[in-house]
Design an enzyme around this catalytic site. Structure first.
Site, PDB file in Angstrom:
ATOM      1  N   CYS A  79       0.959  -1.306   0.066  1.00  0.00           N
ATOM      2  CA  CYS A  79       0.064   0.002   0.009  1.00  0.00           C
ATOM      3  C   CYS A  79       0.997   1.409  -0.093  1.00  0.00           C
ATOM      4  O   CYS A  79       2.018   1.221   0.792  1.00  0.00           O
ATOM      5  CB  CYS A  79      -0.806   0.182   1.356  1.00  0.00           C
ATOM      6  N   HIS A  80       0.511   2.391  -0.664  1.00  0.00           N
ATOM      7  CA  HIS A  80       1.034   3.592  -0.812  1.00  0.00           C
ATOM      8  C   HIS A  80       1.015   4.226   0.500  1.00  0.00           C
ATOM      9  O   HIS A  80      -0.158   4.027   0.944  1.00  0.00           O
ATOM     10  CB  HIS A  80       0.735   4.402  -1.995  1.00  0.00           C
ATOM     11  N   MET A 114      -7.952   0.226   0.851  1.00  0.00           N
ATOM     12  CA  MET A 114      -7.471  -0.510   1.857  1.00  0.00           C
ATOM     13  C   MET A 114      -7.441   0.400   3.385  1.00  0.00           C
ATOM     14  O   MET A 114      -7.772  -0.395   4.307  1.00  0.00           O
ATOM     15  CB  MET A 114      -5.890  -0.817   1.655  1.00  0.00           C
ATOM     16  N   GLU A 115      -7.454   1.498   3.097  1.00  0.00           N
ATOM     17  CA  GLU A 115      -7.569   2.417   4.379  1.00  0.00           C
ATOM     18  C   GLU A 115      -8.910   2.298   5.011  1.00  0.00           C
ATOM     19  O   GLU A 115      -8.830   2.240   6.306  1.00  0.00           O
ATOM     20  CB  GLU A 115      -7.250   3.886   4.043  1.00  0.00           C
ATOM     21  N   ASP A 129     -11.383  -6.521  21.851  1.00  0.00           N
ATOM     22  CA  ASP A 129     -10.499  -6.525  23.042  1.00  0.00           C
ATOM     23  C   ASP A 129     -11.147  -5.641  24.129  1.00  0.00           C
ATOM     24  O   ASP A 129     -11.232  -6.159  25.202  1.00  0.00           O
ATOM     25  CB  ASP A 129      -9.293  -5.560  22.509  1.00  0.00           C
TER      26      ASP A 129
END
Length: 157
Positions: A79-80, A114-115, A129
């Site tokens: 990824c950039h 992707m972000e 969590d």
């Protein structure tokens, strides 16, 4: 059928896509993660105001997802690194699940799918969590791209 993978260089080795010749456009992507908690746990957390000993469950997930979206280039090898102009995370409480939506936007030569996916995923992991002390049966059911725009092709699920 000959399939070309974008992250394989001419020498058949992994490589980052060269976006040098691409045009700068407004890129936006929306991703979603679903976290199944079960009806009893949803009611329990609602009664507690979505707070526990670790702090605000939903607020912490939003912060973690935003931080992760900004670090996607450090987490996913090809990824950039991108300077996001906007990252918005929303969490909807459903009957048995939480629906996390992450929308990322910027003007760039490459997309932000992707972000958005990383933001939604890390928000989901943070909820796990924050809630695991109550139940180990929590399930992150899915993370998927909902839509993307900008670049050479748009997508809508």
């Amino acid at each position: 059928m000959n399939i070309e993978f974008s992250h394989v260089a001419d020498n058949d080795q992994p490589g980052m896509v060269d976006v040098g010749a691409k045009k700068i456009t407004v890129r936006e992507a929306e991703a979603q993660s679903i976290v199944w908690l079960g009806k009893e746990n949803i009611e329990l957390f609602e009664k507690a105001g979505w707070e526990n000993k670790k702090g605000g469950i939903l607020q912490t997930a939003i912060i973690a997802g935003t931080m992760a979206a900004k670090k996607t280039g450090d987490l996913i090898p090809m990824c950039h690194p991108l300077g996001l102009e906007s990252c918005k995370i929303n969490i909807d409480v459903l009957e048995e699940s939480l629906k996390i939506t992450c929308i990322c936007r910027l003007e760039a030569k490459t997309g932000v799918e992707m972000e958005a996916m990383v933001g939604a995923s890390v928000a989901a992991l943070t909820i796990y969590d924050m809630c695991k002390s109550v139940s180990k049966g929590i399930v992150i059911q899915e993370t998927k791209l909902i839509r993307k725009s900008g670049g050479k092709s748009d997508f809508k699920a």
